[in-house]
Enzyme design. Structure first.
Site, PDB file in Angstrom:
ATOM      1  N   HIS A   1      96.483 101.320  23.995  1.00  0.00           N
ATOM      2  CA  HIS A   1      96.515  99.829  22.838  1.00  0.00           C
ATOM      3  C   HIS A   1      95.428  99.352  21.875  1.00  0.00           C
ATOM      4  CE1 HIS A   1      97.770  95.281  23.003  1.00  0.00           C
ATOM      5  NE2 HIS A   1      99.052  96.139  22.564  1.00  0.00           N
TER       6      HIS A   1
ATOM      7  N   CYS B   1      99.270  97.161  17.757  1.00  0.00           N
ATOM      8  CA  CYS B   1     100.092  95.695  17.718  1.00  0.00           C
ATOM      9  C   CYS B   1      99.103  94.689  17.188  1.00  0.00           C
ATOM     10  CB  CYS B   1      99.148  95.535  19.469  1.00  0.00           C
ATOM     11  SG  CYS B   1      99.788  93.928  19.971  1.00  0.00           S
TER      12      CYS B   1
ATOM     13  N   HIS C   1     103.667  97.199  18.701  1.00  0.00           N
ATOM     14  CA  HIS C   1     104.342  96.061  19.102  1.00  0.00           C
ATOM     15  C   HIS C   1     104.200  94.599  17.962  1.00  0.00           C
ATOM     16  CE1 HIS C   1     102.411  96.931  23.330  1.00  0.00           C
ATOM     17  NE2 HIS C   1     103.367  97.569  22.628  1.00  0.00           N
TER      18      HIS C   1
ATOM     19  N   ASP D   1     107.342  92.194  20.308  1.00  0.00           N
ATOM     20  CA  ASP D   1     106.430  91.627  21.529  1.00  0.00           C
ATOM     21  C   ASP D   1     106.143  90.141  21.514  1.00  0.00           C
ATOM     22  OD1 ASP D   1     104.086  92.511  23.061  1.00  0.00           O
ATOM     23  OD2 ASP D   1     102.545  92.128  21.492  1.00  0.00           O
ATOM     24  N   HIS D   2     105.474  89.645  22.554  1.00  0.00           N
ATOM     25  CA  HIS D   2     105.627  88.266  22.717  1.00  0.00           C
ATOM     26  C   HIS D   2     106.844  87.680  22.404  1.00  0.00           C
ATOM     27  CE1 HIS D   2     101.091  89.100  24.996  1.00  0.00           C
ATOM     28  NE2 HIS D   2     101.899  89.554  24.848  1.00  0.00           N
TER      29      HIS D   2
ATOM     30  N   TYR E   1     107.138  87.321  27.618  1.00  0.00           N
ATOM     31  CA  TYR E   1     108.575  88.321  28.316  1.00  0.00           C
ATOM     32  C   TYR E   1     109.647  87.421  28.748  1.00  0.00           C
ATOM     33  CZ  TYR E   1     105.391  91.522  27.357  1.00  0.00           C
ATOM     34  OH  TYR E   1     103.929  91.931  26.465  1.00  0.00           O
TER      35      TYR E   1
HETATM   36  C1  DNO Z   1     100.927  92.483  27.257  1.00  0.00           C
HETATM   37  C2  DNO Z   1     100.167  93.577  26.709  1.00  0.00           C
HETATM   38  C3  DNO Z   1      99.507  94.716  27.446  1.00  0.00           C
HETATM   39  C4  DNO Z   1      99.280  96.033  27.248  1.00  0.00           C
HETATM   40  C5  DNO Z   1      98.714  96.799  28.005  1.00  0.00           C
HETATM   41  C6  DNO Z   1      98.437  98.578  27.570  1.00  0.00           C
HETATM   42  O1  DNO Z   1     101.454  91.341  26.953  1.00  0.00           O
HETATM   43  O2  DNO Z   1     100.762  93.849  25.471  1.00  0.00           O
HETATM   44  O3  DNO Z   1      99.322  94.041  28.420  1.00  0.00           O
HETATM   45  O4  DNO Z   1     100.710  95.862  28.029  1.00  0.00           O
HETATM   46  O5  DNO Z   1      97.380  96.233  27.410  1.00  0.00           O
HETATM   47  O6  DNO Z   1      98.006  99.286  28.239  1.00  0.00           O
END
Ligand code: DNO
Length: 342
Positions: free
Chosen positions: A196, A234, A261, A306-307, A320
């Protein structure tokens, strides 16, 4: 692509059958949360998670994260034992059909934000980052989500202290040492590692951060060419760096992107941002061009929205909640279908 959804295990307030009801959901992205960092994830614990997913008719092919012990990042003598444990966890996960492991190599802190509930005019709220505000915080007294808060103040102090001699170059060498140590287990288990990016992609509190840009990717793949060494693309983390051209990176690295992501940012100034709903029109990242870049370059990995924001009165875990991530998945499904059919 396979659409997935992050699920924080049995303590997650979102039930698996709700996740299953989101259109096109192939599986969840989850983890074993009750094993100390550095210890082996037993087959029993993995089997339990796997069973729950199976009962909900969801796959469990992606793990986020198997955390990397700080001693590995620091290159301490204990790292060989810890790397052997990590390799054993990889082999154990492989027995249950896991295909991809997301991890990061950020020293001490994981993702950092300064506000977890930034109100928008429409009544929704989301995460945001203000660089000046962050700089005013005391790293020894931080309480932010997403990273290990189990350190005592003394432990945190000495941990921060031990990074004082670690340069970017040294940290990168320690990453390469770690990857070389686990690649045989990945070969055996058929598992792709997906690092990531650092979030946000710049140094924090004097701690080096090394996975921030296209240059980092080039360096990573040339140091460890094994195809099991890949990335989690990401968009929000890389996208905070105004220097990153995301559609271009999506195209260029598609064959090494095992997990994407996808989320949206609204920029303020040079470094600050607020997280937004997923649509291209909602912020500064061209989500359409990113997905197009991935699809046209033959991307075959896992995707997760993602988020999201908290909307419709939901008071979910920051980033989340259920509703906005479900909307994000629906939007991304549409983009992928349209672009794939073109
Ligand atoms: C946050 C996530 C991070 C991710 C870690 C992967 O929302 O994208 O916490 O899970 O960095 O190791």
């Amino acid at each position: 692509m396979k659409m997935t959804f992050r699920w924080y295990g049995e303590k997650d307030s979102i039930p698996l059958n709700y996740i299953k009801q989101i259109p096109n959901m192939s599986g969840v992205v989850t983890a074993v949360y009750d094993v100390p960092v550095g210890e082996v994830w037993s087959e029993d614990k993995i089997a339990r998670l796997h069973q729950l997913c199976r009962e909900a008719d969801l796959e469990m092919e992606v793990i986020e994260s198997v955390p990397v012990h700080e001693d590995i990042k620091l290159g301490k003598p204990s790292r060989d034992r810890l790397i052997a444990n990590y390799a054993q966890t990889i082999r154990n996960l492989g027995k249950f059909g896991v295909k991809c492991i997301c991890y990061n190599f950020m020293p001490v802190f994981d993702w950092l934000r300064t506000n977890l509930k930034t109100e928008a005019a429409d009544g929704s709220n989301s995460l945001s980052y203000n660089h000046e505000e962050l700089m005013r915080l005391d790293p020894k007294n931080l309480h932010l989500p997403g990273w290990d808060e189990s350190y005592s103040t003394d432990e945190l102090n000495s941990l921060l202290e031990s990074y004082s001699g670690i340069s970017h170059e040294q940290l990168f060498e320690n990453l390469v040492y770690f990857l070389n140590g686990i690649m045989p287990a990945c070969d055996e288990a058929g598992i792709n590692m997906a690092i990531h990016p650092d979030d946000p992609p710049w140094d924090m509190f004097g701690l080096p951060r090394i996975i921030t840009s296209a240059e980092s990717y080039d360096k990573l793949f040339s140091a460890v060419p094994n195809p099991h060494n890949g990335v989690t693309f990401c968009t929000g983390s890389l996208g905070a760096g105004r220097f990153n051209d995301l559609p271009d990176m999506a195209k260029k690295y598609a064959s090494r992107i095992y997990f994407a992501h996808i989320r949206q940012l609204q920029y303020h100034g040079d470094m600050d941002f607020t997280e937004m709903g997923h649509l291209t029109s909602a912020g500064n990242l061209d989500i359409y061009a990113i997905v197009k870049g991935l699809v046209e370059a033959g991307f075959e990995g896992y995707v997760r929205p993602d988020h999201g924001r908290n909307i419709w009165g939901e008071d979910g875990k920051p980033g989340y909640g259920l509703y906005d991530r479900a909307l994000g998945a629906a939007y991304l499904n549409g983009l992928f279908e349209a672009i794939e059919k073109n």
